[in-house]
Design a protein around this motif. Structure first.
Motif, PDB file in Angstrom:
ATOM      1  N   PHE A  60       0.736  15.323  -2.366  1.00  0.00           N
ATOM      2  CA  PHE A  60       0.529  14.873  -0.992  1.00  0.00           C
ATOM      3  C   PHE A  60      -0.875  14.302  -0.805  1.00  0.00           C
ATOM      4  O   PHE A  60      -1.058  13.320  -0.098  1.00  0.00           O
ATOM      5  N   SER A  61      -1.868  14.913  -1.451  1.00  0.00           N
ATOM      6  CA  SER A  61      -3.233  14.392  -1.364  1.00  0.00           C
ATOM      7  C   SER A  61      -3.361  13.056  -2.079  1.00  0.00           C
ATOM      8  O   SER A  61      -4.212  12.236  -1.722  1.00  0.00           O
ATOM      9  N   VAL A  62      -2.530  12.828  -3.088  1.00  0.00           N
ATOM     10  CA  VAL A  62      -2.583  11.562  -3.821  1.00  0.00           C
ATOM     11  C   VAL A  62      -2.027  10.425  -2.979  1.00  0.00           C
ATOM     12  O   VAL A  62      -2.606   9.330  -2.907  1.00  0.00           O
ATOM     13  N   ARG A  63      -0.908  10.641  -2.327  1.00  0.00           N
ATOM     14  CA  ARG A  63      -0.262   9.535  -1.614  1.00  0.00           C
ATOM     15  C   ARG A  63      -0.721   9.365  -0.174  1.00  0.00           C
ATOM     16  O   ARG A  63      -0.589   8.277   0.393  1.00  0.00           O
ATOM     17  N   THR A  64      -1.279  10.410   0.460  1.00  0.00           N
ATOM     18  CA  THR A  64      -1.639  10.329   1.874  1.00  0.00           C
ATOM     19  C   THR A  64      -2.654   9.233   2.178  1.00  0.00           C
ATOM     20  O   THR A  64      -2.478   8.481   3.151  1.00  0.00           O
ATOM     21  N   PRO A  65      -3.757   9.068   1.405  1.00  0.00           N
ATOM     22  CA  PRO A  65      -4.695   7.978   1.732  1.00  0.00           C
ATOM     23  C   PRO A  65      -4.045   6.601   1.714  1.00  0.00           C
ATOM     24  O   PRO A  65      -4.396   5.736   2.526  1.00  0.00           O
ATOM     25  N   TRP A  66      -3.117   6.386   0.794  1.00  0.00           N
ATOM     26  CA  TRP A  66      -2.443   5.090   0.726  1.00  0.00           C
ATOM     27  C   TRP A  66      -1.555   4.876   1.939  1.00  0.00           C
ATOM     28  O   TRP A  66      -1.445   3.757   2.458  1.00  0.00           O
TER      29      TRP A  66
ATOM     30  N   ALA B 130      -3.810   4.065   4.865  1.00  0.00           N
ATOM     31  CA  ALA B 130      -4.258   2.673   4.766  1.00  0.00           C
ATOM     32  C   ALA B 130      -3.143   1.713   5.168  1.00  0.00           C
ATOM     33  O   ALA B 130      -3.388   0.712   5.863  1.00  0.00           O
ATOM     34  N   ALA B 131      -1.910   2.002   4.761  1.00  0.00           N
ATOM     35  CA  ALA B 131      -0.781   1.149   5.140  1.00  0.00           C
ATOM     36  C   ALA B 131      -0.594   1.142   6.657  1.00  0.00           C
ATOM     37  O   ALA B 131      -0.350   0.087   7.259  1.00  0.00           O
ATOM     38  N   GLY B 132      -0.723   2.300   7.286  1.00  0.00           N
ATOM     39  CA  GLY B 132      -0.580   2.372   8.739  1.00  0.00           C
ATOM     40  C   GLY B 132      -1.680   1.618   9.470  1.00  0.00           C
ATOM     41  O   GLY B 132      -1.425   0.936  10.467  1.00  0.00           O
ATOM     42  N   VAL B 133      -2.918   1.719   8.972  1.00  0.00           N
ATOM     43  CA  VAL B 133      -4.038   1.009   9.598  1.00  0.00           C
ATOM     44  C   VAL B 133      -3.852  -0.504   9.474  1.00  0.00           C
ATOM     45  O   VAL B 133      -4.039  -1.254  10.443  1.00  0.00           O
TER      46      VAL B 133
ATOM     47  N   LEU C 252       0.828  -1.207   0.000  1.00  0.00           N
ATOM     48  CA  LEU C 252       0.000   0.000   0.000  1.00  0.00           C
ATOM     49  C   LEU C 252       0.863   1.257   0.000  1.00  0.00           C
ATOM     50  O   LEU C 252       0.580   2.219  -0.727  1.00  0.00           O
ATOM     51  N   PHE C 253       1.890   1.265   0.820  1.00  0.00           N
ATOM     52  CA  PHE C 253       2.804   2.418   0.877  1.00  0.00           C
ATOM     53  C   PHE C 253       3.465   2.634  -0.483  1.00  0.00           C
ATOM     54  O   PHE C 253       3.554   3.765  -0.986  1.00  0.00           O
ATOM     55  N   SER C 254       3.922   1.546  -1.098  1.00  0.00           N
ATOM     56  CA  SER C 254       4.591   1.641  -2.398  1.00  0.00           C
ATOM     57  C   SER C 254       3.638   2.120  -3.483  1.00  0.00           C
ATOM     58  O   SER C 254       4.022   2.908  -4.354  1.00  0.00           O
ATOM     59  N   GLU C 255       2.390   1.657  -3.437  1.00  0.00           N
ATOM     60  CA  GLU C 255       1.421   2.080  -4.449  1.00  0.00           C
ATOM     61  C   GLU C 255       1.121   3.578  -4.335  1.00  0.00           C
ATOM     62  O   GLU C 255       0.997   4.272  -5.351  1.00  0.00           O
ATOM     63  N   GLY C 256       1.013   4.077  -3.113  1.00  0.00           N
ATOM     64  CA  GLY C 256       0.800   5.510  -2.942  1.00  0.00           C
ATOM     65  C   GLY C 256       1.957   6.327  -3.471  1.00  0.00           C
ATOM     66  O   GLY C 256       1.761   7.364  -4.126  1.00  0.00           O
ATOM     67  N   THR C 257       3.179   5.860  -3.219  1.00  0.00           N
ATOM     68  CA  THR C 257       4.362   6.553  -3.734  1.00  0.00           C
ATOM     69  C   THR C 257       4.398   6.506  -5.260  1.00  0.00           C
ATOM     70  O   THR C 257       4.751   7.492  -5.915  1.00  0.00           O
ATOM     71  N   ARG C 258       4.030   5.352  -5.828  1.00  0.00           N
ATOM     72  CA  ARG C 258       4.036   5.224  -7.294  1.00  0.00           C
ATOM     73  C   ARG C 258       3.032   6.182  -7.937  1.00  0.00           C
ATOM     74  O   ARG C 258       3.333   6.852  -8.933  1.00  0.00           O
ATOM     75  N   ARG C 259       1.842   6.238  -7.386  1.00  0.00           N
ATOM     76  CA  ARG C 259       0.811   7.128  -7.953  1.00  0.00           C
ATOM     77  C   ARG C 259       1.217   8.590  -7.824  1.00  0.00           C
ATOM     78  O   ARG C 259       1.001   9.380  -8.751  1.00  0.00           O
ATOM     79  N   ALA C 260       1.780   8.955  -6.678  1.00  0.00           N
ATOM     80  CA  ALA C 260       2.246  10.333  -6.519  1.00  0.00           C
ATOM     81  C   ALA C 260       3.388  10.625  -7.487  1.00  0.00           C
ATOM     82  O   ALA C 260       3.479  11.724  -8.047  1.00  0.00           O
TER      83      ALA C 260
END
Length: 216
Positions: free
Chosen positions: A185-191, A194-197, A54-62
């Motif tokens: 930041f808005s793109v990657r923050t939800p991911w 989710a990774a933290g949860v 999840l963390f990696s996907e958020g970074t990729r999209r950002a």
């Protein structure tokens, strides 16, 4: 009658004593404990892998958002056609960057006099007929670093899909550019949330499984 020799009774304290074999119930209980511990370990591994994905996907999209931004070098004016309706965010980055043929870069590479001795940069967003668009400062200014792109979020302006605006950048150094696009930041923050949860829930479940296994 013949005499029968008498043999001494065995001493209960002497000799070797072999441990009694475990009962079927004890063996089954031990096997259950091992299985639960292995299951808890598997849950932990899956949790860490899911959180990392999840963390990696958020970074990729950002990173994709950052790579797709429109970039303008110092000393250039460029017509930009907006693709969406909403807020567009402006980042200060290193320059110069390649400019399209439609860009007007007559002032590119020219040094500006700055009597204050501090770095100076300014940009404007206007309609084709010269009406300047309101630009709002974003606080706090946040720096992003995504692969080949990094910059400092400074401001935003509103726009409509399909409209064309003229963006111009002036600076006292040619090594400056701005980038316009979405809020990375808005793109990657939800991911990342989710990774933290997922990680927190997985760790709690793993701890509970180990405790249950230890009590058996």
């Amino acid at each position: 009658m013949s005499d029968v020799p008498a043999f001494p009774a065995p001493d209960p304290e002497s000799g070797r004593h072999l441990p009694a074999p475990p009962s079927p119930t004890e063996s089954k209980s031990s096997l259950t404990v091992r299985r639960r511990r292995w299951f808890a370990l598997a849950v932990l591994v899956v949790t860490v892998a899911a959180a990392a994905a999840l963390f990696s996907e958020g970074t990729r999209r950002a990173g994709d958002v950052a790579a797709g931004m429109v970039r303008i070098s110092a000393g250039c004016r460029v017509p930009v056609t907006l693709r969406d309706t909403g807020d567009f965010f402006v980042y200060v980055e290193e320059g110069p960057v390649p400019m399209p043929d439609r860009a007007n870069c007559t002032n590119a590479g020219l040094s500006m006099a700055n009597p204050h001795g501090i770095p100076m940069i300014g940009f404007a967003v206007a309609t084709p007929d010269g009406v300047e668009r309101s630009v709002v400062e974003v606080r706090p200014n946040r720096r992003y670093d995504l692969g080949r792109n990094d910059g400092l979020l400074t401001s935003r302006f509103a726009g409509r899909a399909g409209e064309t605006v003229i963006v111009g950048l002036v600076a006292d150094s040619p090594d400056v550019a701005i980038a316009i696009g979405e809020n990375v930041f808005s793109v990657r923050t939800p991911w990342r949330i989710a990774a933290g949860v997922v990680l927190a829930l997985g760790l709690l479940l793993t701890a509970a499984l180990f405790r249950v296994g230890a009590r058996r």
